[in-house]
Enzyme design. Structure first.
Site, PDB file in Angstrom:
ATOM      1  N   ASP A 179      -6.279   0.750  11.702  1.00  0.00           N
ATOM      2  CA  ASP A 179      -5.985   2.110  12.133  1.00  0.00           C
ATOM      3  C   ASP A 179      -7.216   2.670  12.849  1.00  0.00           C
ATOM      4  O   ASP A 179      -8.297   2.060  12.828  1.00  0.00           O
ATOM      5  CB  ASP A 179      -5.625   2.979  10.921  1.00  0.00           C
ATOM      6  CG  ASP A 179      -4.124   2.912  10.645  1.00  0.00           C
ATOM      7  OD1 ASP A 179      -3.367   2.607  11.580  1.00  0.00           O
ATOM      8  OD2 ASP A 179      -3.726   3.168   9.504  1.00  0.00           O
ATOM      9  N   ARG A 191       5.964   7.491  -5.665  1.00  0.00           N
ATOM     10  CA  ARG A 191       5.456   8.625  -6.451  1.00  0.00           C
ATOM     11  C   ARG A 191       6.556   9.211  -7.327  1.00  0.00           C
ATOM     12  O   ARG A 191       7.710   9.275  -6.909  1.00  0.00           O
ATOM     13  CB  ARG A 191       4.923   9.712  -5.528  1.00  0.00           C
ATOM     14  CG  ARG A 191       3.846   9.229  -4.580  1.00  0.00           C
ATOM     15  CD  ARG A 191       3.120  10.410  -3.971  1.00  0.00           C
ATOM     16  NE  ARG A 191       2.132   9.973  -2.993  1.00  0.00           N
ATOM     17  CZ  ARG A 191       2.248  10.156  -1.676  1.00  0.00           C
ATOM     18  NH1 ARG A 191       3.292  10.790  -1.193  1.00  0.00           N
ATOM     19  NH2 ARG A 191       1.311   9.718  -0.855  1.00  0.00           N
ATOM     20  N   TYR A 195      -4.992  -5.608  11.705  1.00  0.00           N
ATOM     21  CA  TYR A 195      -4.128  -4.427  11.818  1.00  0.00           C
ATOM     22  C   TYR A 195      -4.940  -3.188  11.462  1.00  0.00           C
ATOM     23  O   TYR A 195      -4.864  -2.671  10.347  1.00  0.00           O
ATOM     24  CB  TYR A 195      -2.950  -4.616  10.860  1.00  0.00           C
ATOM     25  CG  TYR A 195      -1.869  -3.595  11.002  1.00  0.00           C
ATOM     26  CD1 TYR A 195      -0.766  -3.825  11.804  1.00  0.00           C
ATOM     27  CD2 TYR A 195      -1.935  -2.391  10.319  1.00  0.00           C
ATOM     28  CE1 TYR A 195       0.231  -2.887  11.926  1.00  0.00           C
ATOM     29  CE2 TYR A 195      -0.945  -1.448  10.433  1.00  0.00           C
ATOM     30  CZ  TYR A 195       0.133  -1.701  11.234  1.00  0.00           C
ATOM     31  OH  TYR A 195       1.118  -0.767  11.354  1.00  0.00           O
ATOM     32  N   ARG A 223       0.824  -1.208   0.000  1.00  0.00           N
ATOM     33  CA  ARG A 223       0.000   0.000   0.000  1.00  0.00           C
ATOM     34  C   ARG A 223       0.861   1.262   0.000  1.00  0.00           C
ATOM     35  O   ARG A 223       0.348   2.360  -0.144  1.00  0.00           O
ATOM     36  CB  ARG A 223      -0.928   0.009   1.212  1.00  0.00           C
ATOM     37  CG  ARG A 223      -2.137  -0.833   0.960  1.00  0.00           C
ATOM     38  CD  ARG A 223      -3.013  -0.950   2.161  1.00  0.00           C
ATOM     39  NE  ARG A 223      -4.198  -1.686   1.783  1.00  0.00           N
ATOM     40  CZ  ARG A 223      -5.395  -1.155   1.697  1.00  0.00           C
ATOM     41  NH1 ARG A 223      -5.585   0.105   1.956  1.00  0.00           N
ATOM     42  NH2 ARG A 223      -6.430  -1.887   1.351  1.00  0.00           N
ATOM     43  N   GLU A 259      11.546   4.090  19.542  1.00  0.00           N
ATOM     44  CA  GLU A 259      10.643   2.925  19.483  1.00  0.00           C
ATOM     45  C   GLU A 259      11.440   1.669  19.114  1.00  0.00           C
ATOM     46  O   GLU A 259      12.056   1.609  18.045  1.00  0.00           O
ATOM     47  CB  GLU A 259       9.600   3.222  18.397  1.00  0.00           C
ATOM     48  CG  GLU A 259       8.264   2.619  18.640  1.00  0.00           C
ATOM     49  CD  GLU A 259       7.244   3.226  17.691  1.00  0.00           C
ATOM     50  OE1 GLU A 259       7.094   4.470  17.665  1.00  0.00           O
ATOM     51  OE2 GLU A 259       6.610   2.446  16.962  1.00  0.00           O
TER      52      GLU A 259
HETATM   53  P1  FDA Z   1      -6.623  -0.669  22.167  1.00  0.00           P
HETATM   54  O1  FDA Z   1      -5.465  -1.595  22.307  1.00  0.00           O
HETATM   55  O2  FDA Z   1      -6.340   0.757  22.016  1.00  0.00           O
HETATM   56  O3  FDA Z   1      -7.585  -0.854  23.410  1.00  0.00           O
HETATM   57  C1  FDA Z   1      -7.853  -2.126  23.959  1.00  0.00           C
HETATM   58  C2  FDA Z   1      -7.946  -1.945  25.469  1.00  0.00           C
HETATM   59  O4  FDA Z   1      -8.356  -3.188  26.034  1.00  0.00           O
HETATM   60  C3  FDA Z   1      -6.621  -1.593  26.099  1.00  0.00           C
HETATM   61  O5  FDA Z   1      -6.725  -0.399  26.842  1.00  0.00           O
HETATM   62  C4  FDA Z   1      -6.320  -2.769  27.007  1.00  0.00           C
HETATM   63  O6  FDA Z   1      -5.697  -2.389  28.226  1.00  0.00           O
HETATM   64  C5  FDA Z   1      -7.710  -3.330  27.266  1.00  0.00           C
HETATM   65  N1  FDA Z   1      -7.682  -4.744  27.614  1.00  0.00           N
HETATM   66  C6  FDA Z   1      -7.110  -5.746  26.925  1.00  0.00           C
HETATM   67  N2  FDA Z   1      -7.261  -6.904  27.607  1.00  0.00           N
HETATM   68  C7  FDA Z   1      -7.928  -6.614  28.746  1.00  0.00           C
HETATM   69  C8  FDA Z   1      -8.385  -7.380  29.822  1.00  0.00           C
HETATM   70  N3  FDA Z   1      -8.121  -8.701  29.951  1.00  0.00           N
HETATM   71  N4  FDA Z   1      -9.052  -6.761  30.836  1.00  0.00           N
HETATM   72  C9  FDA Z   1      -9.300  -5.425  30.780  1.00  0.00           C
HETATM   73  N5  FDA Z   1      -8.883  -4.653  29.756  1.00  0.00           N
HETATM   74  C10 FDA Z   1      -8.217  -5.246  28.743  1.00  0.00           C
HETATM   75  N6  FDA Z   1      -3.681   4.297  14.095  1.00  0.00           N
HETATM   76  C11 FDA Z   1      -3.858   5.390  13.311  1.00  0.00           C
HETATM   77  O7  FDA Z   1      -4.950   5.580  12.787  1.00  0.00           O
HETATM   78  N7  FDA Z   1      -2.848   6.292  13.116  1.00  0.00           N
HETATM   79  C12 FDA Z   1      -1.619   6.136  13.684  1.00  0.00           C
HETATM   80  O8  FDA Z   1      -0.729   6.952  13.472  1.00  0.00           O
HETATM   81  C13 FDA Z   1      -1.422   4.994  14.511  1.00  0.00           C
HETATM   82  N8  FDA Z   1      -0.221   4.781  15.101  1.00  0.00           N
HETATM   83  C14 FDA Z   1      -0.025   3.674  15.875  1.00  0.00           C
HETATM   84  C15 FDA Z   1       1.224   3.460  16.461  1.00  0.00           C
HETATM   85  C16 FDA Z   1       1.445   2.335  17.235  1.00  0.00           C
HETATM   86  C17 FDA Z   1       2.799   2.110  17.836  1.00  0.00           C
HETATM   87  C18 FDA Z   1       0.398   1.393  17.442  1.00  0.00           C
HETATM   88  C19 FDA Z   1       0.625   0.174  18.249  1.00  0.00           C
HETATM   89  C20 FDA Z   1      -0.848   1.606  16.862  1.00  0.00           C
HETATM   90  C21 FDA Z   1      -1.058   2.738  16.073  1.00  0.00           C
HETATM   91  N9  FDA Z   1      -2.308   2.983  15.503  1.00  0.00           N
HETATM   92  C22 FDA Z   1      -2.479   4.085  14.704  1.00  0.00           C
HETATM   93  C23 FDA Z   1      -3.434   2.051  15.687  1.00  0.00           C
HETATM   94  C24 FDA Z   1      -4.348   2.460  16.845  1.00  0.00           C
HETATM   95  O9  FDA Z   1      -3.629   2.478  18.040  1.00  0.00           O
HETATM   96  C25 FDA Z   1      -5.460   1.466  16.932  1.00  0.00           C
HETATM   97  O10 FDA Z   1      -6.186   1.414  15.728  1.00  0.00           O
HETATM   98  C26 FDA Z   1      -6.466   1.713  18.047  1.00  0.00           C
HETATM   99  O11 FDA Z   1      -5.882   2.228  19.194  1.00  0.00           O
HETATM  100  C27 FDA Z   1      -7.130   0.401  18.365  1.00  0.00           C
HETATM  101  O12 FDA Z   1      -8.122   0.576  19.352  1.00  0.00           O
HETATM  102  P2  FDA Z   1      -8.672  -0.700  20.105  1.00  0.00           P
HETATM  103  O13 FDA Z   1      -9.794  -0.254  20.949  1.00  0.00           O
HETATM  104  O14 FDA Z   1      -8.904  -1.789  19.156  1.00  0.00           O
HETATM  105  O15 FDA Z   1      -7.438  -1.242  20.975  1.00  0.00           O
END
Ligand code: FDA
Length: 744
Positions: free
Chosen positions: A348, A174, A346, A170, A300
């Site tokens: 966003d 350019r 994966y 993806r 990181e």
């Molecule tokens: P998320 O992981 O945020 O939330 C899940 C929650 O569940 C967590 O708080 C966790 O503690 C909780 N949990 C899990 N198990 C549990 C349990 N047993 N008991 C209680 N709580 C529990 N996206 C984007 O659009 N632009 C960007 O620039 C970036 N950059 C980026 C950088 C990095 C390093 C990462 C890792 C990810 C990104 N992302 C991103 C993606 C973005 O972080 C992602 O899409 C969302 O935060 C996902 O939200 P969720 O609710 O799915 O998960």
């Protein structure tokens, strides 16, 4: 009886959006998170005036106006467009690969030179099976070694030969100087950080932090009817089908007493022997006026995942996906999986929001969970029977389902005779209504769509608007003072039912009354923008209808007062906008693009799904086949387009000019495939775009102003895309054949 409707595990983006939607619909939610804060991986903390994203940099980006509008309900966004630099072997390069990068590497200075050099270094592979093959086939070995090999190996802990091509495929390559990291129309960073968004999303919702679901499972589950789970899907089932793979990260954040550490938000480090993948300097995400004199940076470090670590990235290999599928099949009926970990995808942020909204909508649509809501009525599909009010507070409207119609024509052709004219709109609520709305190109935001303004200002000025009304199954439903009233129109003379595509039902077809109209369901258009994109050229028209296609639509706007869309200078007509899109998105066009004006309903559009799934590579609704000799006069005597003018225009377009007939592109609406567009180089469209910006041109001795050049384009869009090329100066018949209709 459980106290809560939903137990939501995870106060991240999925859990919080779902909770907001449900709370707004009157449902009781309990949100738990094992962390000590809300926001999941989007969590932001303020370090001395700098919003630091604790779990890595988060840039919000989306092409969906619906998602952009949704998230802006909870924050004001700084209009940041993401740029990245790469540090490789001690040198800095522009990323993603663009003309400047190729200049830095090879000294090439023009797109033509860059293309030729890339062609010479590519190692073509018909179907790249892995990341290495994909990179070699696109950019050759030098670039692969410099930018991709070490970086991918560090990021994923695997050789690029063992990684799927999809990780990189993806990434744009350019041949211009565009160094935007994301192509999306809407991008930004919330002013004040992401955590404030979550505070609003979770306002009024019960939240328990520091609460691990697995440590309190039985107790927590007994509190709610349903569970929304956003943690690891494999852990939910105690890894009974085996553990899934993840990648984790270590973040090292430092506060530094320097004003600017690296000059931009992110620098990637590509070399394998540098242990981190990138450094983020967060202050560059903030507006200039909100940057303190010191700075904060985060290194990181990607690392192998263990069960004690945070699982940041699912690793979507085919083996892992197969295991995740098995887990999905085990899902108990009272559980909803969502988010990055619950879906093992994966995602966003914009994708997580979209999926949480969809999950909430789905829940609210489920009859088992539906509750009467005063003042709201929903539609149900049933095309034959008359409509009735139901006993639960809903009004059940039987609509004659889905169709290819235009509100304006429907309105324009509804008369009850004399002065009591009736003009109808269609009120479509609830999931079925929204589905219908998507099919019939009406407003889908849950509101009532009345679009009478252009009727008033044009031919149908005596028609009064009938707001809050729904036409279905031959009945007008009107909503006023909290009550529905109905007017049965079946006594109308049959001919009065005519609309563009609204067909009159034959009186003797089963279940149909006289004058009952049938709107035929149309399949939805594919929501994947890479397959089908709707490009809208707008000035001040109401483009609320685009919300029926939130994931597919790109709106360009020439109204300087309106900053909600992509702004273009207010020069020229829709044809300039279309050409701007082709030129600026030449490398990243959708498989098929539908070009359309802001108000397409004044003309007679085909159903959008026809444009999306056409067999033809150029699809339009020709209003007729015209002869070149036929003179077209739009009311300005000196701007009559006769055969000589048209031939001169075709010559200007470098298209065959000795044709005798052409088909007029009705309404300037057409869909065209990427392959067809790319039969000609970008420079060709750049030249046409230049014409679109001219105040006037002279053709066969006649002056044509910009408005009328637009009509000339409407004559010949088909020739532009499908006709054979005639190099300037050369002529017609001998060297070319007009292809007429295009096919794939
Ligand atoms: P998320 O992981 O945020 O939330 C899940 C929650 O569940 C967590 O708080 C966790 O503690 C909780 N949990 C899990 N198990 C549990 C349990 N047993 N008991 C209680 N709580 C529990 N996206 C984007 O659009 N632009 C960007 O620039 C970036 N950059 C980026 C950088 C990095 C390093 C990462 C890792 C990810 C990104 N992302 C991103 C993606 C973005 O972080 C992602 O899409 C969302 O935060 C996902 O939200 P969720 O609710 O799915 O998960």
């Amino acid at each position: 009886m459980p106290r809560f409707d939903y137990l939501i595990v995870g106060a991240g983006l999925f859990g919080s959006v779902f909770a907001r939607q449900m709370a707004d619909a009157g449902r009781k939610c309990l949100v738990v998170d094992k962390r000590s804060h809300i926001g999941g991986n989007c969590f932001t903390e303020n370090l001395g005036g700098i919003d630091v994203h604790r779990y890595g940099p988060h840039i919000f980006h989306t092409n969906s106006l619906r998602i952009w509008n949704y998230v802006r309900r909870f924050a004001e966004f700084h209009p940041y467009r993401h740029k990245v630099k790469a540090c490789c072997r001690g040198q800095l390069y522009s990323l993603p690969i663009n003309l400047l990068t190729l200049h830095q590497l090879w000294g090439v200075t023009t797109p033509g030179e860059a293309r030729a050099k890339l062609e010479s270094v590519r190692e073509p592979v018909a179907n790249p099976a892995n990341l290495e093959q994909w990179a070699l086939s696109q950019v050759g070995r030098d670039i692969y070694e410099l930018f991709f090999r070490g970086y991918s190996q560090k990021q994923w802990g695997k050789h690029p030969r063992d990684l799927p091509a999809s990780i990189l495929s993806r990434l744009p390559i350019r041949l211009n100087f565009n160094d935007d990291y994301f192509d999306d129309n809407f991008q930004g960073i919330p002013i004040g950080g992401y955590t404030a968004i979550f505070e609003k999303l979770l306002g009024g919702v019960d939240v328990r932090l520091g609460t691990d679901y697995f440590a309190n499972r039985g107790h927590l589950e007994a509190l709610a009817e349903k569970i929304v789970y956003t943690g690891q899907i494999d852990r939910f089932f105690d890894y009974c089908r085996g553990p899934l793979d993840y990648r984790t990260l270590r973040f090292e954040t430092q506060r530094l007493a320097v004003e600017d550490f690296q000059g931009g938000a992110i620098v990637n480090y590509c070399d394998a022997d540098v242990p981190f993948t990138r450094i983020t300097e967060f202050k560059h995400f903030q507006p200039q006026g909100r940057r303190p004199l010191h700075t904060a940076i985060t290194h990181e470090y990607p690392m192998p995942w263990t069960q004690m670590a945070e699982p940041y990235y699912p690793i979507n290999s085919s083996a892992n996906d197969a295991i995740a599928d098995e887990y999905r099949r085990l899902k108990p009926p009272n559980v909803i999986f969502g988010g990055r970990l619950g879906s093992y995808r994966y995602y966003d942020m914009h994708q997580v929001i979209a999926s949480a909204l969809a999950a909430a909508e789905h829940e609210l649509a489920d009859p088992a969970h539906r509750r009467p809501a005063a003042g709201i009525f929903h539609t149900v599909t049933n095309c034959a029977a008359p409509s009735q009010a139901s006993s639960d507070g809903h009004v059940v409207a039987n609509y004659a389902n889905g169709g290819n119609l235009m509100a304006s024509e429907a309105q324009a052709n509804w008369h009850t005779g004399g002065d009591a004219s009736v003009a109808c709109n269609y009120l479509l609520l609830g999931p079925e209504g929204r589905e219908l709305a998507r099919n019939v190109i009406l407003h889908a935001n849950g509101g009532i769509y009345t679009d009478m303004h252009h009727l008033r200002t044009r031919r149908w000025s005596r028609l009064p608007s009938v707001p809050n009304a729904l036409l279905c199954g031959g009945t007008i439903w009107r909503w006023s003072d909290g009550h529905m009233t109905t007017t049965n129109l079946s006594a109308l003379p049959a001919q009065r039912w005519r609309t563009g595509k609204l067909r009159r039902r034959v009186a003797d077809s089963p279940g149909a009354g006289p004058g009952c109209a049938e709107l035929r369901p149309q399949p939805p258009v594919p929501s994947d923008r890479s397959k089908f994109e709707i490009v809208v050229a707008k000035y001040r028209e109401d483009v609320a209808w685009t919300q029926c296609y939130p994931d597919n639509t790109t709106v360009y706007c020439k109204d300087p007062q309106d900053s909600r869309f992509i702004s273009l200078p207010n020069v020229g007509r829709e044809y300039g906008t279309y050409l701007h899109h082709i030129v600026s998105r030449y490398e990243s066009l959708s498989e098929r693009t539908f070009f359309v004006q802001g108000d397409p309903f004044f003309h007679r559009p085909l159903a959008f799904c026809h444009y999306a799934s056409a067999q033809e590579s150029f699809k339009f609704d020709p209003n007729s086949r015209q002869t070149m000799a036929q003179a077209a006069n739009w009311g300005w005597a000196d701007q009559t387009a006769d055969g000589r003018v048209k031939a001169a225009f075709l010559r200007l377009l470098e298209r065959r000019w000795d044709i005798t007939e052409y088909r007029f592109t009705w309404g300037a609406q057409f869909a065209v495939t990427r392959d067809l567009i790319r039969r000609r180089p970008r420079e060709y469209y750049q030249k046409l775009y230049g014409i679109s910006q001219l105040p006037e041109i002279t053709l066969a001795g006649r002056r044509f102003d910009n408005l009328h050049i637009g009509f000339l384009f409407e004559f010949f869009w088909e020739s532009i895309f499908c006709g054979q090329h005639t190099p300037q100066g050369a002529g017609g018949k001998a060297d070319n054949q007009e292809t007429g209709r295009c096919t794939n």
